[in-house]
Write an enzyme that holds these catalytic residues in place. Structure first.
Site, PDB file in Angstrom:
ATOM      1  N   MET A  30      61.440  77.137 105.325  1.00  0.00           N
ATOM      2  CA  MET A  30      60.508  77.160 104.190  1.00  0.00           C
ATOM      3  C   MET A  30      60.162  78.607 103.829  1.00  0.00           C
ATOM      4  SD  MET A  30      58.153  73.840 104.354  1.00  0.00           S
ATOM      5  CE  MET A  30      56.938  74.461 105.499  1.00  0.00           C
ATOM      6  N   GLY A  31      60.916  79.564 104.384  1.00  0.00           N
ATOM      7  CA  GLY A  31      60.712  80.959 104.002  1.00  0.00           C
ATOM      8  C   GLY A  31      59.575  81.635 104.728  1.00  0.00           C
ATOM      9  N   HIS A  34      60.327  85.045 109.848  1.00  0.00           N
ATOM     10  CA  HIS A  34      59.917  85.909 110.964  1.00  0.00           C
ATOM     11  C   HIS A  34      61.018  85.869 112.018  1.00  0.00           C
ATOM     12  CE1 HIS A  34      58.995  82.066 112.770  1.00  0.00           C
ATOM     13  NE2 HIS A  34      58.091  81.795 111.843  1.00  0.00           N
ATOM     14  N   GLY A  36      61.387  84.181 114.612  1.00  0.00           N
ATOM     15  CA  GLY A  36      61.813  82.834 115.010  1.00  0.00           C
ATOM     16  C   GLY A  36      62.942  82.351 114.114  1.00  0.00           C
ATOM     17  N   HIS A  37      62.749  82.462 112.786  1.00  0.00           N
ATOM     18  CA  HIS A  37      63.802  82.085 111.837  1.00  0.00           C
ATOM     19  C   HIS A  37      65.040  82.950 112.065  1.00  0.00           C
ATOM     20  CE1 HIS A  37      60.042  81.163 109.382  1.00  0.00           C
ATOM     21  NE2 HIS A  37      60.653  79.999 109.354  1.00  0.00           N
ATOM     22  N   GLY A 147      64.547  74.923 115.239  1.00  0.00           N
ATOM     23  CA  GLY A 147      63.803  75.505 116.354  1.00  0.00           C
ATOM     24  C   GLY A 147      63.102  74.451 117.192  1.00  0.00           C
ATOM     25  N   LYS A 149      60.409  75.007 118.427  1.00  0.00           N
ATOM     26  CA  LYS A 149      58.999  75.177 118.038  1.00  0.00           C
ATOM     27  C   LYS A 149      58.495  73.891 117.382  1.00  0.00           C
ATOM     28  CE  LYS A 149      55.271  76.971 116.011  1.00  0.00           C
ATOM     29  NZ  LYS A 149      55.353  76.715 114.609  1.00  0.00           N
ATOM     30  N   SER A 185      54.900  81.853 113.752  1.00  0.00           N
ATOM     31  CA  SER A 185      54.818  80.830 112.717  1.00  0.00           C
ATOM     32  C   SER A 185      54.398  81.493 111.417  1.00  0.00           C
ATOM     33  CB  SER A 185      53.770  79.777 113.119  1.00  0.00           C
ATOM     34  OG  SER A 185      53.423  78.992 111.988  1.00  0.00           O
ATOM     35  N   SER A 186      54.945  81.001 110.309  1.00  0.00           N
ATOM     36  CA  SER A 186      54.525  81.533 109.002  1.00  0.00           C
ATOM     37  C   SER A 186      53.033  81.312 108.814  1.00  0.00           C
ATOM     38  CB  SER A 186      55.304  80.849 107.879  1.00  0.00           C
ATOM     39  OG  SER A 186      56.686  80.877 108.150  1.00  0.00           O
TER      40      SER A 186
HETATM   41  P1  AMP Z   1      59.846  76.543 108.825  1.00  0.00           P
HETATM   42  O1  AMP Z   1      60.179  77.639 107.871  1.00  0.00           O
HETATM   43  O2  AMP Z   1      58.524  76.704 109.491  1.00  0.00           O
HETATM   44  O3  AMP Z   1      60.078  75.174 108.245  1.00  0.00           O
HETATM   45  O4  AMP Z   1      60.891  76.674 110.008  1.00  0.00           O
HETATM   46  C1  AMP Z   1      62.271  76.677 109.774  1.00  0.00           C
HETATM   47  C2  AMP Z   1      62.991  76.562 111.093  1.00  0.00           C
HETATM   48  O5  AMP Z   1      62.652  77.663 111.922  1.00  0.00           O
HETATM   49  C3  AMP Z   1      62.605  75.287 111.859  1.00  0.00           C
HETATM   50  O6  AMP Z   1      63.764  74.742 112.471  1.00  0.00           O
HETATM   51  C4  AMP Z   1      61.630  75.821 112.889  1.00  0.00           C
HETATM   52  O7  AMP Z   1      61.567  75.039 114.064  1.00  0.00           O
HETATM   53  C5  AMP Z   1      62.206  77.188 113.184  1.00  0.00           C
HETATM   54  N1  AMP Z   1      61.172  78.060 113.745  1.00  0.00           N
HETATM   55  C6  AMP Z   1      59.960  78.319 113.206  1.00  0.00           C
HETATM   56  N2  AMP Z   1      59.245  79.105 114.046  1.00  0.00           N
HETATM   57  C7  AMP Z   1      60.015  79.321 115.134  1.00  0.00           C
HETATM   58  C8  AMP Z   1      59.832  80.035 116.356  1.00  0.00           C
HETATM   59  N3  AMP Z   1      58.706  80.688 116.635  1.00  0.00           N
HETATM   60  N4  AMP Z   1      60.850  80.038 117.248  1.00  0.00           N
HETATM   61  C9  AMP Z   1      61.998  79.368 116.978  1.00  0.00           C
HETATM   62  N5  AMP Z   1      62.232  78.675 115.853  1.00  0.00           N
HETATM   63  C10 AMP Z   1      61.262  78.649 114.942  1.00  0.00           C
END
Ligand code: AMP
Length: 279
Positions: A30-31, A34, A36-37, A147, A149, A185-186
């Protein structure tokens, strides 16, 4: 690296790669990217010839009182992160490109989505499954990266890919944390300085829970009690859930005698944060 805003552009690019026999990895996000992404993109780049990163704040996975409007966005920075990590294509559609007027078909799941985050976010996983199914159909990747996460999301997507015979390998990637242990986390950008310090209680409580299990405790209730007690020492924290579930079907367990997920969701002020570990 290119940025595509239409489904047609993505299909055209991927079909050119396919004609050359190249493998394709997909990283849905979702942009507001960081580390993690970035770890997901880096892994995907190492394992595939070409990597597509989708950057799409998916309205369908937000409930009416959730943070769709305020969710942080910065496409220029995201594009730089993707390029730096070696992605070949960013897919950044408008909501109208993904959901045309009259859109009325969904992917939903009877199991795995009723507990944990699904309990307090009833429409969330229908939105996640639908958007990820669409991304799978648009990109048709060999592998897709998620992730740990978002552990429930990872389990749900694995299950969906299997149920619907996508033939896509679902790769789970470890949680990336800040130096002090907070899971990246975003949504951490919502926290003020006091809340940022208070948010450490998630990882702190889970670390103690893990220690207890490693020391031989196999009562899920005892683990939940310990984790809950530690979170409740933080005045700014309000627990949404503390759960111990089986690490496949996400069913609550009484005894820890196989792979389990220990997961928490906690409000720090108005910000809902999640964290977990598996043993
Ligand atoms: P999001 O943008 O929050 O929807 O996350 C996109 C992808 O990045 C999802 O598969 C999340 O699980 C992964 N992700 C987000 N934060 C982390 C993190 N701290 N460590 C590893 N993967 C992450």
């Amino acid at each position: 690296m290119d940025i595509a805003v239409t489904i047609k552009e993505v299909r055209k690019q991927v079909s050119e790669w396919r004609k050359k026999g190249l493998s394709v990895g997909l990283v849905p996000t979702m942009g507001y990217l960081h580390e993690g992404h970035k770890s997901l993109i880096t892994r995907a780049v190492a394992e595939n010839d070409k990597v597509v990163v989708s950057v799409f704040v998916n309205p369908m996975q937000f409930g009416p009182s959730e943070d769709l409007e305020s969710y942080p966005r910065d496409m220029d920075r995201d594009a730089a992160v993707c390029e730096d990590a070696g992605a070949a294509l960013v897919f950044h559609p408008e909501p109208s490109e993904m959901y045309h007027s009259g859109f009325s078909s969904y992917v939903d799941m009877d199991t795995l989505t009723g507990g944990l985050c699904g309990k307090s976010r009833p429409v969330h996983f229908r939105g996640v499954c639908t958007v990820v199914a669409k991304l799978f159909n648009i990109v048709v990747p060999d592998r897709a990266y998620f992730g740990q996460k978002d552990a429930q999301q990872l389990a749900v997507i694995r299950h969906m890919a299997d149920d619907l015979s996508y033939g896509i390998e679902i790769v789970g990637c470890p949680i990336i944390r800040e130096k002090d242990g907070l899971a990246k986390s975003s949504r951490n950008t919502y926290l003020n300085d006091t809340e940022r310090k208070a948010a450490l209680i998630l990882n702190k409580s889970l670390s103690e829970g893990r220690k207890l299990i490693n020391a031989g405790e196999n009562s899920a209730d005892k683990v939940k009690e310990l984790v809950t007690g530690i979170i409740n020492t933080e005045p700014l924290a309000k627990i949404d859930y503390v759960e111990v579930v089986s690490w496949d079907l996400l069913e609550p367990v009484k005894e820890i005698n196989g792979p389990v997920l220990v997961a928490v969701a906690v409000f720090i002020g108005k910000t809902r944060l999640i964290d977990n570990f598996t043993v």
